[in-house]
Structure formats: structure tokens, C-alpha cells
Design an enzyme around this catalytic site. Structure first.
Site, short mmCIF file in Angstrom:
data_model
loop_
_atom_site.label_atom_id
_atom_site.label_comp_id
_atom_site.label_asym_id
_atom_site.label_seq_id
_atom_site.Cartn_x
_atom_site.Cartn_y
_atom_site.Cartn_z
N SER A 141 0.85 -1.19 0.00
CA SER A 141 0.00 0.00 0.00
C SER A 141 0.88 1.24 0.00
O SER A 141 2.04 1.19 0.45
CB SER A 141 -0.90 0.02 1.24
OG SER A 141 -1.57 1.26 1.37
N TYR A 154 -1.92 -1.39 10.35
CA TYR A 154 -1.98 -1.57 8.89
C TYR A 154 -0.76 -0.92 8.24
O TYR A 154 -0.14 -1.51 7.34
CB TYR A 154 -3.27 -0.95 8.36
CG TYR A 154 -3.53 -1.23 6.90
CD1 TYR A 154 -4.02 -2.46 6.48
CD2 TYR A 154 -3.28 -0.26 5.93
CE1 TYR A 154 -4.26 -2.72 5.14
CE2 TYR A 154 -3.51 -0.51 4.59
CZ TYR A 154 -4.01 -1.74 4.20
OH TYR A 154 -4.24 -1.99 2.85
#
Length: 344
Positions: A141, A154
Site C-alpha cells: 500500500s 496496517y
């Protein structure tokens, strides 16, 4: 790599990027092994892929379970004889101030997003070493480059995925395994159900922070790196720009990201009750077993260009005092574009 008739394992295939990727590969006539925790959603997807010209099987798998991941790899080899491509995509998340999230939930994100990728990489590379070829794709990401507030676990996990890719590529180089590739893909905000089923302890509804790209955009990138492997690639103009600008002036970009999350990812009008989301079990909402999450729109697509222009414009500014002077203006422009998108 030649795509047609290749054997492709996709984790996190029930929804979002994983589902979009499966459908793209299906149209190219691949043999698909589809994994996630949602058995019914996988069976439906396997039928869709078969209708598109693929051979597909569904293998319900919890990626935090090492034995289950090994069984997934074994099923792929038993059914199709080899593993040419493995896409690590399964991931979970929470949104919470760091000091308020239960540590059990933090650990769960690491177990799925880091150890799940480790288990997947181990299973895939063991088979690829035997074959002498293959492509491992790790979906990380942009937050692995520019971490976000309220997404500590995350962000940590996606940074770890990037590091894992570098380490594995280094070992393959030393072993002279030129036909085995490890590629890392960095998506920005993507229109998927991810934000609907993430755990949440902020007291505010989580929305997809603009700019929002389609899951198929990422799927297209994944297929591209399988055909022509690259070490790492950010998806979309905004993603590439954020990576460049963070390396150029990290402090300003991090402040801009914090502002965007506070005002663009957490609703200022809609409350939300505390929830563990899909951390410990798959979402039971059929709507969450889809490619999209309902976050896109024409205005958002158009205004994404405005935000992109603001960010990319920084790259044209020379170093020194002019760069420092331009940074606050860029952050303000990005925030303005984000507010405009949120009102759409």
C-alpha cells in the site's frame, strides 16, 4: 511471463482487489486457485471465472494459519500441477487511536497482513524453486511509504511487506534465480468494501479517503507486473507522486497525510459504534463480497486530477527555500481538493 494457461493463486479473492484480479486473469484463460475465508463468495467467483473461460477452484483459507496456507499451495499443485503466480492480497485493518486499540486487534492485523504474506511467500517460493520459475506479487500500500494516523498496525504491516519483497529479491539474486520474481504493488485508496468491514474504534464512520481509484486499476497493474516483472510499482498518478514527494520532503507530506485522514477518512457528521469488523471472522454482508465499495463517481474522478496536479506540482519546484515555501501551499491545495471531493 505468458499469462494464458498459467496457474495463479490469489489470496483475499472474495472481494475488492483480489476479486478484480481474479476476473482479469480469468479473461486471459488462466487456471485460478481462489482463497479467502468466505466459502460461498469464493464459489460464486469461481463460477464467474469459469464462465469467462478460466478453470477455477475455491479453497477457503485463513491466511494467518500456516498449515492452511500450505494446504492451499498443495491443492493448487494437485489440481493444476504447478504454481506460476501467487498474489498475496488478503488483509485486514482497524481504525483507532494507537493508545485505544486493543492490543489483541493490533496483533491480529500483524498475523494476517504480515505473517499471512510470509506464509504465502514461503509456500509459493518453495514450489517455484522446484519449478525454476514463477512470480510472487505482494500487494502492499502507499501507506507502507506514507503511514497514516489511526491505521498504525496496517501501516506497519504494509511497510513490512515492502521490506519482505526487498529481502526476498536480494536472496534470489544471490541464488541466481533469474526466472523467479518478487514484485510489490502499492495501491492508494481503492474503491472496495475494505472500509465497510474494517474494525473501528474512532467513534466516527470510516469512508474512503479521496482520491479513490478503481480496484480494476490495481488488477491491471498486477497482471502487468506478472507479464513484465518489476521490483516495485505504485498504482496511479497520485500514488507515484506521493512516493516521490515523501522522499523529497517527508515532514510536509506526513503533515498533509494526517490532515487528509482527519478530514477526509473519518466522517465529521456520522458516528460509529466500536466494532472488530472482519478481524476475527469474515463479513456476513453479501454486499461486502464485491469488487467495489461504492466510493467512486464522476466528480471524484475529475477532482482526483486536481489533487494530482497539486501534488505533482511540487516536483517542479527547485530545492531550498522555494521548496520549503511551496510545501504548505501544496498541502492546502490537497486538503481543498479533498474537501471538494467529500462534498460530492
Amino acid at each position: 511471463m505468458r499469462i494464458r494457461n498459467s496457474v495463479v493463486v490469489i489470496t483475499g479473492a472474495a472481494s475488492g482487489i483480489g476479486r478484480a484480479t481474479a476476473l482479469r486473469f480469468a479473461r486471459r484463460g488462466t487456471c485460478l486457485v481462489l482463497a479467502s475465508r468466505r466459502a460461498e463468495a469464493l464459489e460464486t467467483l469461481a463460477a464467474e471465472c469459469t464462465a469467462l473461460g478460466s478453470r477455477a477452484i475455491a479453497v477457503p483459507t485463513d491466511m494467518s494459519d500456516h498449515d492452511a496456507v500450505q494446504e492451499l499451495a498443495s491443492r493448487a499443485v494437485e489440481e493444476f500441477g504447478r504454481i506460476d503466480v501467487w498474489v498475496n492480497d488478503a488483509a485486514v485493518a482497524f481504525f483507532s487511536p494507537f493508545l485505544e486499540v486493543p492490543l489483541r486487534d493490533f496483533q491480529r492485523v500483524i498475523d494476517v497482513n504480515v505473517m499471512g504474506y510470509v506464509y504465502g511467500a514461503r509456500a509459493a517460493l518453495e514450489r517455484m524453486q522446484e519449478q525454476g520459475s514463477g512470480v510472487l506479487v505482494n500487494v502492499a500500500s502507499i501507506v507502507g511509504e506514507v503511514p497514516q494516523p489511526y491505521s498504525s498496525a496496517y501501516s506497519v504491516s504494509k511497510a513490512a511487506v515492502r521490506a519482505l519483497g526487498v529481502s526476498l529479491r536480494s536472496e534470489l539474486t544471490l541464488d541466481r534465480k533469474k526466472r523467479i520474481h518478487v514484485c510489490t504493488v502499492l495501491p492508494p485508496t481503492i474503491d472496495t468494501p475494505f472500509f465497510h468491514h474494517a474494525a473501528n474504534y474512532t467513534g466516527r464512520r470510516v469512508v474512503a479517503m479521496p482520491p479513490v481509484y478503481s480496484a480494476d486499476r490495481v488488477a491491471k497493474t498486477i497482471l502487468g507486473v506478472v507479464e513484465k516483472p518489476v521490483r516495485e510499482i505504485a498504482v496511479g498518478r497520485i500514488g507515484r507522486s506521493m512516493v516521490r514527494q515523501h522522499r523529497l520532503m517527508p515532514g510536509q507530506v506526513e503533515k498533509g497525510m494526517a490532515h487528509q485522514v482527519e478530514h477526509g477518512q473519518l466522517s465529521r457528521t456520522e458516528p460509529a459504534e466500536d466494532s472488530t469488523g472482519n478481524l476475527y471472522g469474515p463479513s456476513l454482508d453479501p454486499a461486502n463480497a464485491a469488487v467495489t465499495g461504492g466510493w467512486s463517481g464522476r466528480r471524484r474522478t475529475a477532482q482526483r486530477v486536481v489533487l494530482g496536479t497539486a501534488l505533482v506540482g511540487v516536483g517542479a519546484v527547485v530545492f531550498g527555500d522555494k521548496l520549503k515555501a511551496a510545501a504548505p501551499a501544496v498541502v492546502a491545495a490537497a486538503a481543498s481538493a479533498g474537501r471538494a471531493i467529500r462534498s460530492s
